[in-house]
Design a protein around this motif. Structure first.
Motif, PDB file in Angstrom:
ATOM      1  N   GLN A  91      -2.995   0.200  -4.219  1.00 49.49           N
ATOM      2  CA  GLN A  91      -2.890  -1.175  -3.223  1.00 49.49           C
ATOM      3  C   GLN A  91      -2.440  -2.494  -4.733  1.00 49.49           C
ATOM      4  O   GLN A  91      -2.942  -1.566  -5.702  1.00 49.49           O
ATOM      5  CB  GLN A  91      -3.674  -1.632  -2.628  1.00 49.49           C
ATOM      6  CG  GLN A  91      -4.136  -1.309  -1.615  1.00 49.49           C
ATOM      7  CD  GLN A  91      -4.956  -1.494  -0.807  1.00 49.49           C
ATOM      8  OE1 GLN A  91      -5.759  -2.086  -1.194  1.00 49.49           O
ATOM      9  NE2 GLN A  91      -5.232  -1.021   0.721  1.00 49.49           N
ATOM     10  N   LEU A 101      -3.919  -7.829   0.586  1.00 48.12           N
ATOM     11  CA  LEU A 101      -4.853  -6.947  -0.222  1.00 48.12           C
ATOM     12  C   LEU A 101      -6.099  -7.780   0.240  1.00 48.12           C
ATOM     13  O   LEU A 101      -6.163  -9.136   0.541  1.00 48.12           O
ATOM     14  CB  LEU A 101      -4.274  -7.021  -1.808  1.00 48.12           C
ATOM     15  CG  LEU A 101      -2.940  -6.269  -1.947  1.00 48.12           C
ATOM     16  CD1 LEU A 101      -3.088  -7.123  -3.296  1.00 48.12           C
ATOM     17  CD2 LEU A 101      -3.307  -5.416  -1.726  1.00 48.12           C
ATOM     18  N   ALA A 116       6.681   1.211  -0.505  1.00 51.73           N
ATOM     19  CA  ALA A 116       5.333   1.279  -0.278  1.00 51.73           C
ATOM     20  C   ALA A 116       5.209   0.895   1.163  1.00 51.73           C
ATOM     21  O   ALA A 116       6.309  -0.906   1.136  1.00 51.73           O
ATOM     22  CB  ALA A 116       4.400   0.413  -0.448  1.00 51.73           C
ATOM     23  N   ASP A 134       0.851  -0.865  -0.203  1.00 51.33           N
ATOM     24  CA  ASP A 134      -0.010   0.344   0.113  1.00 51.33           C
ATOM     25  C   ASP A 134       0.939   1.340   0.257  1.00 51.33           C
ATOM     26  O   ASP A 134       2.197   1.095   0.614  1.00 51.33           O
ATOM     27  CB  ASP A 134      -0.817  -0.362   0.971  1.00 51.33           C
ATOM     28  CG  ASP A 134      -1.605   0.633   0.570  1.00 51.33           C
ATOM     29  OD1 ASP A 134      -1.964   1.835   0.163  1.00 51.33           O
ATOM     30  OD2 ASP A 134      -2.225   1.115   2.376  1.00 51.33           O
ATOM     31  N   CYS A 135       1.027   1.647  -0.606  1.00 54.80           N
ATOM     32  CA  CYS A 135       1.574   3.465  -1.348  1.00 54.80           C
ATOM     33  C   CYS A 135       0.980   4.583  -0.536  1.00 54.80           C
ATOM     34  O   CYS A 135       0.133   4.439  -0.685  1.00 54.80           O
ATOM     35  CB  CYS A 135       1.749   3.902  -2.848  1.00 54.80           C
ATOM     36  SG  CYS A 135       2.562   4.962  -3.041  1.00 54.80           S
ATOM     37  N   VAL A 169       1.515  -4.922   3.345  1.00 55.24           N
ATOM     38  CA  VAL A 169      -0.323  -5.116   3.346  1.00 55.24           C
ATOM     39  C   VAL A 169      -0.781  -6.807   3.583  1.00 55.24           C
ATOM     40  O   VAL A 169       0.031  -6.954   2.608  1.00 55.24           O
ATOM     41  CB  VAL A 169      -1.681  -3.636   3.214  1.00 55.24           C
ATOM     42  CG1 VAL A 169      -0.523  -2.937   4.204  1.00 55.24           C
ATOM     43  CG2 VAL A 169      -1.053  -4.100   1.822  1.00 55.24           C
ATOM     44  N   SER A 195      -1.348   6.333  -2.228  1.00 54.93           N
ATOM     45  CA  SER A 195      -2.439   5.193  -2.218  1.00 54.93           C
ATOM     46  C   SER A 195      -2.925   3.553  -2.822  1.00 54.93           C
ATOM     47  O   SER A 195      -3.875   3.601  -2.827  1.00 54.93           O
ATOM     48  CB  SER A 195      -3.998   6.104  -2.005  1.00 54.93           C
ATOM     49  OG  SER A 195      -4.222   6.846  -0.290  1.00 54.93           O
ATOM     50  N   GLU A 237       0.137  -5.350  -6.131  1.00 59.57           N
ATOM     51  CA  GLU A 237       1.253  -6.966  -5.514  1.00 59.57           C
ATOM     52  C   GLU A 237       2.711  -6.929  -6.266  1.00 59.57           C
ATOM     53  O   GLU A 237       2.308  -6.130  -7.102  1.00 59.57           O
ATOM     54  CB  GLU A 237      -0.099  -8.290  -5.812  1.00 59.57           C
ATOM     55  CG  GLU A 237      -0.914  -8.463  -5.693  1.00 59.57           C
ATOM     56  CD  GLU A 237      -2.305  -9.753  -6.456  1.00 59.57           C
ATOM     57  OE1 GLU A 237      -1.397 -10.657  -6.306  1.00 59.57           O
ATOM     58  OE2 GLU A 237      -3.192  -9.839  -6.401  1.00 59.57           O
ATOM     59  N   CYS A 248       5.998   2.014  -5.219  1.00 61.83           N
ATOM     60  CA  CYS A 248       5.295   1.688  -6.008  1.00 61.83           C
ATOM     61  C   CYS A 248       5.335   2.332  -7.338  1.00 61.83           C
ATOM     62  O   CYS A 248       6.380   3.026  -7.664  1.00 61.83           O
ATOM     63  CB  CYS A 248       4.477   3.136  -5.692  1.00 61.83           C
ATOM     64  SG  CYS A 248       2.293   3.772  -5.881  1.00 61.83           S
TER      65      CYS A 248
END
Length: 466
Positions: free
Chosen positions: A264, A284, A279, A257-258, A282, A262, A266, A272
């Motif tokens: 998201q 997802l 990033a 998550d940047c 997190v 913002s 993979e 990012c």
């Protein structure tokens, strides 16, 4: 209600004769009933014989059909099914047929078919109140209460069928506890209590017992069944239902998550792809999408149960039968374009009446030949009340002595009677399909070459000797 009424109205011209046809098959109503007292007195000494040719013909056909035991053959759907397992399945099915009284039900269906042209058997389910276990039941039903789709001549082509059952109101309440109490019973008298000096009834009593359903005893002692006509309507409904189904496209998975834009995403690295910032790792969330799903609204048909004033049920048919309708149908004779066909009573009635009349005429002749009419002088009053007691003294004038005489019919031609009786018999046999050869006896008249050949092959045997 519309399906019920339309099917019954279309079937009424055919089923209205079923009850009389079965009575005629049993030997009832072969002679007209005198319409007044004078006609009754005139016919009281005439012979009215009934020769049960129709009954014996149907009995012969039923015996032949029931001679063949149902054959069960189990085919494996997988190579892993052994011969022993298939034998066990066969034995289980044979046991189930015996439990369902297959032979007894088939006999009743065949007799209904032979009499009125249509025989019906029905399969239903019964749930044990204690264990909840469901068992099958198999029984024959009254064909006069079965109404088929007017636009079909076979069960498998029908869009709907109706079975009108007369049920005790207590049974209806057990089957449909939510709405069964709304059904208004109709009373069918079944008897009357004998007068009692010790019991005085002032109000109607309602009694319920196993095997009797629900009965009422009125103040005057009349016993009546409390029943109601319930129509069970099976409909072949191909309606489809539409529903929304959530489909998981991607499960929860690790990602980044940047914090700057913002985004998201993979990936194996945390840079990012949008802004190049570092990033944070997190999890997802799960990704889903909506799909429209279509299914059959009534996969095994639609069942409607109603009385004349209450709709008891309208929904899915619980019986998982691919053909929808839980009935077996036997047509004695197939008539294209008609579901309600003919039985042996319809086609053999004329020959049966001719046989009855021919034999009755012979018996009436014998009665007249042995005790003819007594012709006496009208002037002698003593002759008016004469009987046939031996030693009777009849006083009369000398001029009337010897004038009384017995008038007998002319000699009866018994050879003509026998020829006529044989012709009636052969005509009857040709119509209903029961000939001398088919019952294993020698033919009494010229037969076809096929019949003679069949007799030679089956010499000494008798079909359906029950």
């Amino acid at each position: 209600m519309a399906l019920w009424e339309s099917a019954r109205a279309s079937a009424k011209p055919f089923i209205s004769t079923f009850d009389n046809d079965m009575k005629f098959l049993r030997g009832e109503n072969h002679w007209p009933t005198p319409q007044n007292y004078r006609a009754k007195i005139a016919d009281q000494h005439k012979a009215r014989t009934t020769r049960p040719w129709l009954f014996l013909s149907v009995a012969q056909k039923v015996a032949v059909m029931l001679d063949a035991e149902p054959s069960i053959h189990v085919e494996p759907d997988k190579d892993a099914v052994t011969l022993e397992q298939r034998q066990q399945i066969t034995w289980a099915l044979q046991h189930e047929l015996k439990r369902l009284r297959w032979n007894q039900v088939a006999e009743r269906v065949a007799w209904n078919g032979g009499g009125c042209g249509l025989g019906l058997a029905m399969v239903s389910k019964r749930r044990d109140k204690l264990t909840g276990q469901i068992t099958l039941e198999h029984r024959s039903i009254n064909p006069a209460r079965f109404y088929c789709d007017p636009n079909a001549d076979t069960l498998w082509d029908s869009q709907y069928v109706v079975f009108e059952a007369e049920l005790p109101v207590s049974t209806i309440r057990d089957m449909f506890p939510d709405k069964g109490w709304k059904v208004k019973p109709q009373k069918t008298p079944i008897g009357k209590l004998m007068p009692s000096e010790t019991v005085r009834r002032t109000n109607e009593e309602i009694l319920t017992g196993p095997g009797t359903g629900e009965i009422s005893i009125e103040e005057n002692g009349i016993i009546s069944k409390r029943v109601a006509d319930a129509a069970f309507v099976w409909v072949r409904d191909d309606s489809l239902s539409q529903d929304t189904e959530m489909v998981v496209v991607k499960d929860e998975r690790p990602g980044f998550d940047c914090p700057e834009c913002s985004l998201q995403f993979e990936g194996a690295v945390g840079d990012c792809p949008n802004c190049g910032a570092m990033a944070e790792p997190v999890t997802l969330p799960q990704q889903t999408e909506e799909n429209q799903v279509f299914a059959r609204m009534y996969p095994y048909g639609r069942l409607i149960v109603l009385t004349k004033d209450v709709l008891l049920y309208d929904g899915d048919n619980d019986d998982e039968i691919d053909t929808i309708f839980p009935f077996g149908v036997y047509h004695h004779y197939v008539v294209p374009g008609r579901f309600y066909t003919y039985g042996d009573v319809s086609i053999g009635k004329s020959g049966q009446l001719a046989a009855n009349k021919n034999m009755s005429q012979l018996i009436n002749y014998q009665a007249l030949a042995s005790q003819g009419y007594l012709e006496v002088p009208a002037e002698v009053e003593a002759w008016q009340a004469i009987g046939n007691a031996p030693g009777t003294v009849i006083p009369c004038d000398e001029i009337h002595i010897g004038q009384a005489r017995v008038v007998s019919p002319t000699p009866y031609n018994i050879q003509t009677h026998d020829i006529l009786d044989e012709a009636i018999k052969r005509d009857f046999q040709m119509v209903v399909g029961i000939t001398d050869v088919s019952v294993g006896s020698a033919p009494t008249a010229p037969t076809s070459g096929v019949e003679v050949e069949a007799r030679q092959r089956a010499a000494g045997t008798r079909i359906g000797d029950h």
